[in-house]
Design an enzyme around this catalytic site. Structure first.
Site, PDB file in Angstrom:
ATOM      1  N   GLY A 129      58.745  18.701 -19.134  1.00  0.00           N
ATOM      2  CA  GLY A 129      59.672  18.253 -20.174  1.00  0.00           C
ATOM      3  C   GLY A 129      60.874  19.165 -20.352  1.00  0.00           C
ATOM      4  O   GLY A 129      61.782  18.873 -21.135  1.00  0.00           O
ATOM      5  N   LYS A 151      72.045  21.101 -13.200  1.00  0.00           N
ATOM      6  CA  LYS A 151      70.774  21.794 -13.445  1.00  0.00           C
ATOM      7  C   LYS A 151      70.434  22.689 -12.263  1.00  0.00           C
ATOM      8  O   LYS A 151      70.694  22.333 -11.115  1.00  0.00           O
ATOM      9  CB  LYS A 151      69.657  20.757 -13.617  1.00  0.00           C
ATOM     10  N   ASP A 209      28.124  16.587  -5.813  1.00  0.00           N
ATOM     11  CA  ASP A 209      28.872  17.801  -5.400  1.00  0.00           C
ATOM     12  C   ASP A 209      30.384  17.618  -5.498  1.00  0.00           C
ATOM     13  O   ASP A 209      31.156  18.494  -5.115  1.00  0.00           O
ATOM     14  CB  ASP A 209      28.483  18.191  -3.969  1.00  0.00           C
ATOM     15  N   GLY A 210      30.830  16.462  -5.973  1.00  0.00           N
ATOM     16  CA  GLY A 210      32.276  16.253  -6.172  1.00  0.00           C
ATOM     17  C   GLY A 210      32.944  15.441  -5.075  1.00  0.00           C
ATOM     18  O   GLY A 210      34.121  15.098  -5.188  1.00  0.00           O
ATOM     19  N   GLU A 211      32.218  15.134  -3.994  1.00  0.00           N
ATOM     20  CA  GLU A 211      32.843  14.352  -2.915  1.00  0.00           C
ATOM     21  C   GLU A 211      32.966  12.884  -3.324  1.00  0.00           C
ATOM     22  O   GLU A 211      32.177  12.375  -4.127  1.00  0.00           O
ATOM     23  CB  GLU A 211      32.010  14.480  -1.626  1.00  0.00           C
ATOM     24  N   SER A 228      57.766  16.155 -16.151  1.00  0.00           N
ATOM     25  CA  SER A 228      56.556  16.952 -15.909  1.00  0.00           C
ATOM     26  C   SER A 228      56.358  17.896 -17.093  1.00  0.00           C
ATOM     27  O   SER A 228      55.666  17.561 -18.051  1.00  0.00           O
ATOM     28  CB  SER A 228      56.690  17.696 -14.577  1.00  0.00           C
ATOM     29  N   ARG A 243      67.138  25.372 -10.871  1.00  0.00           N
ATOM     30  CA  ARG A 243      65.762  25.804 -11.135  1.00  0.00           C
ATOM     31  C   ARG A 243      65.484  27.066 -10.317  1.00  0.00           C
ATOM     32  O   ARG A 243      65.765  27.097  -9.121  1.00  0.00           O
ATOM     33  CB  ARG A 243      64.796  24.684 -10.725  1.00  0.00           C
ATOM     34  N   THR A 274      63.380  19.900 -18.320  1.00  0.00           N
ATOM     35  CA  THR A 274      64.655  19.323 -17.862  1.00  0.00           C
ATOM     36  C   THR A 274      65.250  18.437 -18.960  1.00  0.00           C
ATOM     37  O   THR A 274      66.438  18.556 -19.300  1.00  0.00           O
ATOM     38  CB  THR A 274      64.411  18.478 -16.582  1.00  0.00           C
TER      39      THR A 274
HETATM   40  C1  R5P Z   1      63.489  17.171 -10.250  1.00  0.00           C
HETATM   41  O1  R5P Z   1      64.619  17.582 -10.209  1.00  0.00           O
HETATM   42  C2  R5P Z   1      63.132  15.940 -10.978  1.00  0.00           C
HETATM   43  O2  R5P Z   1      64.121  14.988 -10.818  1.00  0.00           O
HETATM   44  C3  R5P Z   1      62.863  16.143 -12.462  1.00  0.00           C
HETATM   45  O3  R5P Z   1      64.063  16.378 -13.144  1.00  0.00           O
HETATM   46  C4  R5P Z   1      61.924  17.275 -12.724  1.00  0.00           C
HETATM   47  O4  R5P Z   1      60.865  17.273 -11.824  1.00  0.00           O
HETATM   48  C5  R5P Z   1      61.374  17.236 -14.133  1.00  0.00           C
HETATM   49  O5  R5P Z   1      60.480  18.299 -14.294  1.00  0.00           O
HETATM   50  P1  R5P Z   1      60.263  18.991 -15.702  1.00  0.00           P
HETATM   51  O6  R5P Z   1      59.901  17.915 -16.685  1.00  0.00           O
HETATM   52  O7  R5P Z   1      59.126  19.946 -15.449  1.00  0.00           O
HETATM   53  O8  R5P Z   1      61.514  19.713 -16.070  1.00  0.00           O
END
Ligand code: R5P
Length: 274
Positions: free
Chosen positions: A204, A171, A16-18, A202, A173, A206
């Site tokens: 990419g 930067k 069941d995923g546990e 994450s 967001r 940034t």
């Molecule tokens: C947040 O400010 C972190 O330092 C990273 O710059 C950020 O999480 C990178 O996320 P992503 O690759 O989605 O831009």
């Protein structure tokens, strides 16, 4: 300190995923380091961490360190919009309740997330090791760039080891859409091999934004050197399209082999706190 040993875990997932966890040897009276990075699937890896900590405590471990190279949810360290779950706080509470006496992590975006721990907690950095690796690459006139002010200290560390210059961009967001906007600084990057350093990649976006501006400002090549390569979705394509020719990361995330190992950073910290 006596010789360290590793303890086998029995780990299975029920139909069941546990999750089922069992320590196969006694750790009674011992100092136990539970090394569990919480990369995707974050929630599954977090549950593993909590179950192992709890089982070690039940077995009578003297001290239990939660060693979490990639600390999922560290970025949600506040309620940035009314009603938001402060996820980093919830994780801190769970880790403590599960019995951790220490919490170690590596290169989280801000130490703000650590304020939720009542136990000893540390944000270690792998950037010296990263810089040592970068030093072995054939880089021409390297220049180190932080994509936002949160990464300035990482850029400082790397540039110091490389004996080169560094700068940072601004930067922002969008809190609702997550759209990343980057504004450059007036730095001459003509004919420089630019290394963008950050804690995590994450989506990419940034790094991609920063790379595009660096190229416009004359960079010869642009590479990225980051502690945690999550590389969600089409992040690799996003980076390539922006002109990033190389991405260097660590083994904080189980994936294909990465050139930098964070093991020495973790081992040194454990020796120090114990
Ligand atoms: C947040 O400010 C972190 O330092 C990273 O710059 C950020 O999480 C990178 O996320 P992503 O690759 O989605 O831009």
């Amino acid at each position: 300190m006596s010789e360290a040993r590793s303890v086998e875990l029995e780990h299975k997932v029920f139909p069941d995923g546990e999750t089922y966890i069992r320590l196969t040897e006694s750790v009674s009276g011992e100092r136990v380091a539970v090394v569990q990075s919480c990369y995707p699937p974050q929630n599954t890896n977090l549950v593993d961490l909590l179950f192992i900590l709890d089982a070690a405590k039940d077995m009578g471990a003297k001290k239990t360190a939660a060693v979490v190279p990639y600390f999922a949810y560290a970025r949600q360290d506040d309620a940035y919009r009314s009603g938001e779950a402060v996820s980093a706080r919830t994780i801190a509470r769970l880790v403590e309740t599960a019995g951790a006496s220490h919490f170690l992590t590596v290169d989280i975006p801000s130490n703000k997330a650590l304020r939720f721990f009542k136990i000893h907690s540390e944000n270690l950095t792998c950037m010296k090791l990263m810089a040592e690796y970068l030093r072995t690459l054939p880089l021409r006139r390297p220049f180190v760039l932080a994509p936002d002010d949160g990464a300035i200290s990482l850029a400082e560390t790397v540039s110091k080891v490389l004996g080169t210059d560094h700068a940072w961009f601004e930067k922002s967001r969008d809190k609702v859409t997550g759209t990343v906007t980057t504004s450059g600084k007036d730095v001459d990057l003509t004919d420089r091999d630019v290394i963008i350093v950050d804690d995590v990649i994450s989506t990419g976006k940034t790094i991609a934004n920063t790379a595009r501006i660096a190229k416009k400002q004359g960079a010869q090549t642009v590479m990225a050197a980051c502690a945690h390569l999550i590389l969600a979705g089409d992040a690799e394509q996003t980076l390539r399209t922006a002109g990033v020719t190389q991405v260097v990361g660590t083994d904080s995330i189980e994936a294909e082999p990465r050139p930098v190992s964070i093991a020495p950073v973790l081992a040194e910290a454990l020796r120090r706190i114990w």
